[in-house]
Design a protein around this motif. Structure first.
Motif, PDB file in Angstrom:
ATOM      1  N   SER A 276     -16.961 -16.430 -37.237  1.00 49.54           N
ATOM      2  CA  SER A 276     -16.958 -17.887 -37.316  1.00 49.54           C
ATOM      3  C   SER A 276     -18.068 -18.461 -36.453  1.00 49.54           C
ATOM      4  O   SER A 276     -18.504 -17.842 -35.473  1.00 49.54           O
ATOM      5  CB  SER A 276     -15.613 -18.449 -36.863  1.00 49.54           C
ATOM      6  N   VAL A 277     -18.510 -19.654 -36.813  1.00 49.17           N
ATOM      7  CA  VAL A 277     -19.550 -20.328 -36.025  1.00 49.17           C
ATOM      8  C   VAL A 277     -19.065 -20.538 -34.594  1.00 49.17           C
ATOM      9  O   VAL A 277     -19.827 -20.407 -33.631  1.00 49.17           O
ATOM     10  CB  VAL A 277     -19.922 -21.675 -36.689  1.00 49.17           C
ATOM     11  N   LEU A 278     -17.789 -20.814 -34.451  1.00 53.57           N
ATOM     12  CA  LEU A 278     -17.210 -21.026 -33.117  1.00 53.57           C
ATOM     13  C   LEU A 278     -17.330 -19.763 -32.264  1.00 53.57           C
ATOM     14  O   LEU A 278     -17.786 -19.802 -31.123  1.00 53.57           O
ATOM     15  CB  LEU A 278     -15.741 -21.445 -33.254  1.00 53.57           C
ATOM     16  N   GLU A 279     -16.908 -18.621 -32.837  1.00 52.21           N
ATOM     17  CA  GLU A 279     -16.980 -17.370 -32.083  1.00 52.21           C
ATOM     18  C   GLU A 279     -18.417 -16.949 -31.810  1.00 52.21           C
ATOM     19  O   GLU A 279     -18.730 -16.424 -30.733  1.00 52.21           O
ATOM     20  CB  GLU A 279     -16.243 -16.254 -32.831  1.00 52.21           C
ATOM     21  N   ILE A 283     -20.111 -15.968 -28.297  1.00 51.55           N
ATOM     22  CA  ILE A 283     -20.842 -14.714 -28.066  1.00 51.55           C
ATOM     23  C   ILE A 283     -22.205 -15.003 -27.452  1.00 51.55           C
ATOM     24  O   ILE A 283     -22.627 -14.347 -26.494  1.00 51.55           O
ATOM     25  CB  ILE A 283     -20.980 -13.937 -29.385  1.00 51.55           C
ATOM     26  N   THR A 284     -22.897 -16.001 -27.994  1.00 48.20           N
ATOM     27  CA  THR A 284     -24.211 -16.373 -27.461  1.00 48.20           C
ATOM     28  C   THR A 284     -24.108 -16.748 -25.995  1.00 48.20           C
ATOM     29  O   THR A 284     -24.928 -16.335 -25.160  1.00 48.20           O
ATOM     30  CB  THR A 284     -24.803 -17.543 -28.264  1.00 48.20           C
ATOM     31  N   ASP A 285     -23.099 -17.532 -25.673  1.00 47.36           N
ATOM     32  CA  ASP A 285     -22.894 -17.952 -24.284  1.00 47.36           C
ATOM     33  C   ASP A 285     -22.719 -16.741 -23.363  1.00 47.36           C
ATOM     34  O   ASP A 285     -23.309 -16.680 -22.281  1.00 47.36           O
ATOM     35  CB  ASP A 285     -21.670 -18.852 -24.206  1.00 47.36           C
ATOM     36  N   GLU A 286     -21.911 -15.774 -23.802  1.00 44.82           N
ATOM     37  CA  GLU A 286     -21.661 -14.598 -22.967  1.00 44.82           C
ATOM     38  C   GLU A 286     -22.911 -13.742 -22.807  1.00 44.82           C
ATOM     39  O   GLU A 286     -23.199 -13.230 -21.719  1.00 44.82           O
ATOM     40  CB  GLU A 286     -20.526 -13.767 -23.561  1.00 44.82           C
ATOM     41  N   GLY A 305     -27.610 -17.776 -35.330  1.00 43.00           N
ATOM     42  CA  GLY A 305     -27.285 -18.109 -36.710  1.00 43.00           C
ATOM     43  C   GLY A 305     -27.096 -16.882 -37.568  1.00 43.00           C
ATOM     44  O   GLY A 305     -26.875 -15.771 -37.077  1.00 43.00           O
ATOM     45  N   THR A 306     -27.200 -17.090 -38.870  1.00 42.90           N
ATOM     46  CA  THR A 306     -26.996 -16.028 -39.848  1.00 42.90           C
ATOM     47  C   THR A 306     -28.334 -15.727 -40.502  1.00 42.90           C
ATOM     48  O   THR A 306     -28.862 -16.547 -41.261  1.00 42.90           O
ATOM     49  CB  THR A 306     -25.962 -16.464 -40.900  1.00 42.90           C
TER      50      THR A 306
END
Length: 587
Positions: A276-279, A283-286, A305-306
């Motif tokens: 999901s865009v939320l997850e 992940i990016t933040d981590e 993104g994808t």
């Protein structure tokens, strides 16, 4: 595993998805027959290097989604997870893009893609088009030891390469500059993916292998290929593991880039399809948090993104590009090229208003390229003699098919003999049904055409690449006046063909492939000028394969070595040796 889909016919799905790109980006056109998406010709545009990529479908928006201003010129699509054919790529290169400034063919480093795109590159080069080829490999999930001669797999980081070289071509970069920059970027690029589950292809049965519910596979490829290992981990622990594989300077198996405190990086976080865009944002933040804390890296660009998916893959990949000097001057640094505008639906830049205003549904005329294949050469052969020796070799190969098949049933998938026989029979039909001319290059090109249409699989691609290069090697010896083809002429052309083949396959003598027969024949012919001695060298090379452990091809993982080691030669090498022996006996 998500197994419900809106489409049950994967072929129909691919065709409609490609057509949708022309709906969302009116600057594109679609060759449905060859599954090629390409930029509509613009008579007012300054000629530039054309960039062609592509690969199996199921990785959307890659690769057709990156066709557009500032990125790719054309893309060829295969069926789901299967390489497009050489004919598709050749059509893109010779009939769907501008060729005045040259053509750069670039794909991901997977065997089928390298062979088929490579064959198309040789075909374009033989037609007189200035062409370069490059295979992207940025994966660190499978290290040097396991990947061996095949090299790194191509993953999402490769999209950064496509963006950079596309921008350089748009700015007027030469073919040589585009090629060098692709190589330089790849040398400073690493990617690693992880996934919670395998993917499901519409219309197919459920895969037997799955990832346990409480585990994650680190390094999983984009076609369900195994990674380095599976772990039970939180996201924080998973990211720690992934960054260590990407950046640990002490991991000799995976340390592909060295870092210094002053280095700058671009970070790409890619969705494999079903995160999901939320997850993905979490992940990016981590990833950014751990890069700063543990590696003192603060990316100058973070792109999320994808970009390169694995259908509905429940995973993500992390790519790090170390920015280095391109040596190309102002406006052409890696970062400037990444930031340059691009009008492709798979990239972040929107389509401009002017493009919509200039939309057109008018059919696009096929570009006609006068191929060198059609030009006569001054290299002369005796058609009767050529027919005699080739026919003898082909008939001996056809007669050997049962034994080749038996060998391949033990060490392969059993189709080698049938494939060689099919190709040999097609060439024999050409020799017996056509009046050959005394033009050596034209005759070889006619045989090339037959091989490309009658032989499939890896061996078909290898033979087609080799024979295309042979035609080119002969033509380079044309001095402009009628000259008989000698053993020396053939030897020189064969030597150049071996070199050309080496661009697209890592196979060398000792790897238990047809190369163990081919190289000794060509080398001995060049040294001795004796066809019979060369054929004996090929036979000796074939015999040696009985005692070799396979390092390439299906023999690596098919059957038990105890069943065939010391007993069964490589089927491809044996078939080629039989042909060469028959040819030599008829000389």
């Amino acid at each position: 595993m998500q197994t419900k889909h809106f489409f049950s016919d994967p072929n129909h799905l691919v065709l409609t998805a490609l057509n949708a790109l022309t709906i969302t980006n009116p600057s594109l056109a679609y060759d449905r027959e060859h599954k090629v998406i390409f930029r509509r010709p613009d008579a007012s545009a300054t000629p530039k290097v054309s960039i062609i990529s592509g690969g199996g479908s199921g990785h959307e928006p890659a690769f057709a989604g990156f066709v557009g201003k500032g990125m790719l010129t054309a893309s060829a699509a295969g069926s789901i997870f299967a390489s497009p054919s050489a004919e598709q790529v050749r059509t893109a290169a010779m009939h769907r893009v501008e060729t005045k400034k040259g053509v750069f063919i670039i794909t991901m480093n997977y065997t089928g893609d390298v062979l088929h795109f490579g064959m198309a590159a040789e075909k374009a080069r033989a037609a007189g088009i200035k062409t370069e080829f490059y295979a992207i490999g940025d994966d660190v999930g499978v290290g040097r030891k396991k990947s061996g001669k095949v090299g790194r797999r191509g993953l999402a980081g490769g999209i950064l390469i496509l963006k950079i070289v596309g921008a350089l071509a748009e700015k007027g970069g030469s073919l040589e500059e585009v090629y060098r920059l692709a190589k330089l970027t790849n040398e400073n690029l690493v990617t690693l993916g992880s996934s919670l589950e395998h993917v499901h292809v519409p219309g197919r049965d459920l895969p037997e292998e799955t990832v346990p519910a409480d585990q994650v596979e680190v390094g999983m490829g984009i076609h369900n290929e195994a990674g380095s290992h599976r772990i039970k981990a939180t996201l924080v622990e998973l990211v720690q593991t992934m960054l260590l594989q990407l950046l640990d300077p002490n991991d000799a198996d995976r340390a592909y880039i060295a870092t210094k405190p002053e280095d700058q990086f671009v970070l790409l976080i890619n969705n494999l399809g079903s995160v999901s865009v939320l997850e993905l944002a979490g992940i990016t933040d981590e990833v950014v948090r751990q890069l700063g804390r543990d590696y003192k890296i603060k990316p100058v660009r973070v792109i999320q993104g994808t970009f390169l998916t694995s259908l509905n893959g429940l995973g993500f990949s992390v790519s790090l590009l170390k920015l280095v000097d391109t040596g190309l001057g102002a406006g052409k640094s890696m970062l400037e090229l990444i930031d340059a505008p691009a009008e492709a639906v798979g990239w972040a830049a929107p389509i401009q208003t002017a493009t919509w205003e200039n939309r057109s549904d008018a059919p696009v005329d096929t570009l006609t390229v006068k191929s060198d294949e059609e030009k006569p050469s001054n290299l002369k052969v005796d058609p009767a003699v050529l027919k005699k020796v080739l026919s003898a070799g082909l008939k001996r190969l056809i007669a050997a098919e049962p034994l080749i098949t038996r060998y391949d049933t033990v060490v392969g998938d059993g189709d080698c003999g049938a494939g060689l026989k099919r190709g040999a029979e097609a060439i024999l039909a050409l020799l017996e049904g056509t009046t050959l001319t005394d033009d050596a290059v034209r005759t070889v090109n006619e045989i090339v055409n037959v091989v490309e249409h009658s032989m499939d699989g890896t061996s078909g691609a290898i033979y087609a690449i080799f024979l295309n290069a042979l035609a080119h090697g002969l033509r380079t010896q044309d001095q402009g006046s009628a000259t008989p083809v000698t053993v020396e002429t053939w030897a020189a052309a064969l030597t150049s063909s071996i070199a050309a083949l080496g661009k697209y396959t890592p196979a060398q003598v000792g790897d238990r492939t047809l190369v163990d027969a081919l190289v000794p024949f060509c080398t001995t012919l060049a040294e001795s000028k004796d066809v019979k001695a060369a054929a004996r060298a090929a036979e000796k090379g074939t015999e040696s394969t009985k005692h070799l452990r396979a390092s390439l091809g299906r023999s690596v993982y098919v059957g038990s070595e105890e069943e065939w080691l010391g007993k069964v030669p490589d089927p491809g090498a044996y078939g080629l040796s039989e042909f060469l022996t028959g040819l030599a006996e008829a000389v």
